[in-house]
Design an enzyme around this catalytic site. Structure first.
Site, PDB file in Angstrom:
ATOM      1  N   GLU A  30      65.372 121.825  22.803  1.00 51.55           N
ATOM      2  CA  GLU A  30      66.065 121.755  21.870  1.00 51.55           C
ATOM      3  C   GLU A  30      66.958 123.151  22.020  1.00 51.55           C
ATOM      4  OE1 GLU A  30      64.498 122.806  18.422  1.00 51.55           O
ATOM      5  OE2 GLU A  30      64.687 124.918  18.066  1.00 51.55           O
ATOM      6  N   LYS A 219      57.229 118.015   1.204  1.00 50.50           N
ATOM      7  CA  LYS A 219      58.243 117.511   2.079  1.00 50.50           C
ATOM      8  C   LYS A 219      58.202 116.779   2.402  1.00 50.50           C
ATOM      9  CE  LYS A 219      58.459 121.575   4.525  1.00 50.50           C
ATOM     10  NZ  LYS A 219      59.580 122.401   5.479  1.00 50.50           N
TER      11      LYS A 219
END
Length: 407
Positions: A30, A219
């Site tokens: 990332e 979610k």
């Protein structure tokens, strides 16, 4: 939809995760958008090197606090795809607006990503804009990551793979400061995820942790494919979180997010800001090396490899590294694990000063910054990005872009 990418569209990460790793484990990396044009050029080169060296399964590009890097994040995510990465683009609900319409801004970002070959999105609420302490929804926009997941599935169907954030210790907004009585009465679960910073004990209380898990289940049920966790420095916290996910009927992959330890000041500030649990042994070790930057990096490799081995032994198939736009500690860890060999000796971080993030994350209240008139501690970040800095007992207002974080 007709794509305009020169490469074939990316595969979905959830499909890649379903395959057994060829090496010891998959690696994902990332990055965040740097503040300068030179930083962006250097990041391009680093991303190319790290893809070639680690064969990372996918590459995440973050979306800056308060939407501060929307265009740059999109450009970098598209660049990642074009240069051979499986691009996983973060997208937040914060401060997104186009022609007065926050929904259109999100839709256009998704359309541009799709047309550029990107097929993976990390759906997030996002951090507050620069200068603001509290998160508020843009009028007429999304209120949470769940809204964003639902929107993607409603308007783009299965065109994108979608991942969401998970918080093994609870979201920082749900982590509470405890009184002495509350500390004495903590449950065993609370004891396992509590933390202490500056003599103050914090925890996500059981009732709030339940709300967190219920929301995470929503979610996933709304269409998210897998979970990437917030950083943690106690492997047992992650293992408990995965067990809790299964108890809640959340059966998707849970990817451990690993913050690389690169420097003592950054470690202390980040763990305090996020109210992260730091085991006493780790805290003591870090404190003993606080004046030796090279020793901290070397320990970052040692500790990173140790926690990764524990995760792999517990069944994790992928290790997601928050690189901080640097490479040495990541390479050290992958070398130690046998995923790579000899990379740490080849690492080059001479450009570290150019790898500072855009937005509020690079300077917060309490940080030490330098500017033309000297150096001091930030007391306030104003809504226009200016900082009120205490220098020799006096408050000085410094314009946005005129100060640089020291630590």
């Amino acid at each position: 939809m007709n794509g305009h990418s020169e490469r074939q569209p990316d595969p979905k990460i959830i499909d890649l995760l379903a395959k057994e790793p060829e090496n010891i484990a998959h690696v994902s990396l990332e990055y965040f958008p740097p503040r300068t044009d030179q930083g962006v050029k250097n990041l391009h080169a680093r991303m190319d090197r790290m893809l070639a060296n680690t064969k990372c399964l996918y590459t995440d590009m973050t979306w800056g606090a308060g939407g501060s890097t929307a265009d740059l994040s999109l450009d970098l995510a598209l660049h990642a795809h074009k240069t051979g990465h499986v691009s996983n683009m973060h997208l937040t609900c914060t401060n997104m607006e186009k022609d007065g319409d926050p929904i259109k801004a999100v839709h256009d970002a998704l359309r541009t990503a799709y047309d550029g070959g990107i097929r993976n999105i990390v759906a997030l609420r996002g951090d507050p804009p620069e200068g603001e302490k509290e998160w508020t929804a843009t009028e007429g926009g999304f209120t949470c990551a769940l809204d964003l997941v639902k929107y993607i599935r409603k308007n783009f169907g299965d065109d994108f793979g979608v991942s969401v954030a998970g918080y093994p210790e609870g979201h920082p907004n749900r982590i509470s400061q405890l009184s002495e009585k509350e500390i004495a009465n903590m449950s065993e679960a609370e004891k396992g995820r509590c933390c202490t910073h500056d003599g103050i004990t914090y925890v996500c209380k059981d009732e709030d942790y339940k709300k967190e898990m219920d929301y995470l289940k929503e979610k996933i049920d709304a269409g998210a494919d897998f979970i990437i966790t917030q950083m943690f420095f106690d492997a047992e916290v992650f293992k408990t979180f995965v067990k809790d996910c299964r108890t809640w009927g959340i059966n998707c992959p849970v990817v451990p997010g690993l913050m690389c330890i690169n420097a003592y000041p950054g470690f202390k500030k980040m763990t305090k800001f996020c109210k992260t649990r730091v085991p006493k042994s780790l805290e003591d070790k870090m404190d003993s090396m606080k004046d030796d930057p090279e020793a901290v990096k070397a320990f970052g490799v040692e500790f990173g490899a140790e926690i990764c081995r524990s995760l792999l032994d517990s069944g994790s198939k992928i290790l997601h590294f928050y690189t901080l736009n640097l490479e040495k500690v990541v390479y050290g860890i992958t070398d130690e694990l046998g995923i790579t060999s000899g990379l740490i000796e080849e690492s080059n971080e001479s450009d570290a000063k150019d790898m500072v993030a855009v937005g509020s994350a690079w300077a917060r209240v309490g940080d030490t910054v330098k500017f033309s008139a000297g150096q001091g501690v930030v007391k306030e970040i104003k809504s226009d990005g200016a900082a009120v800095v205490e220098v020799d007992g006096k408050d000085v207002e410094v314009a946005k872009g005129s100060y640089e974080k020291v630590f």
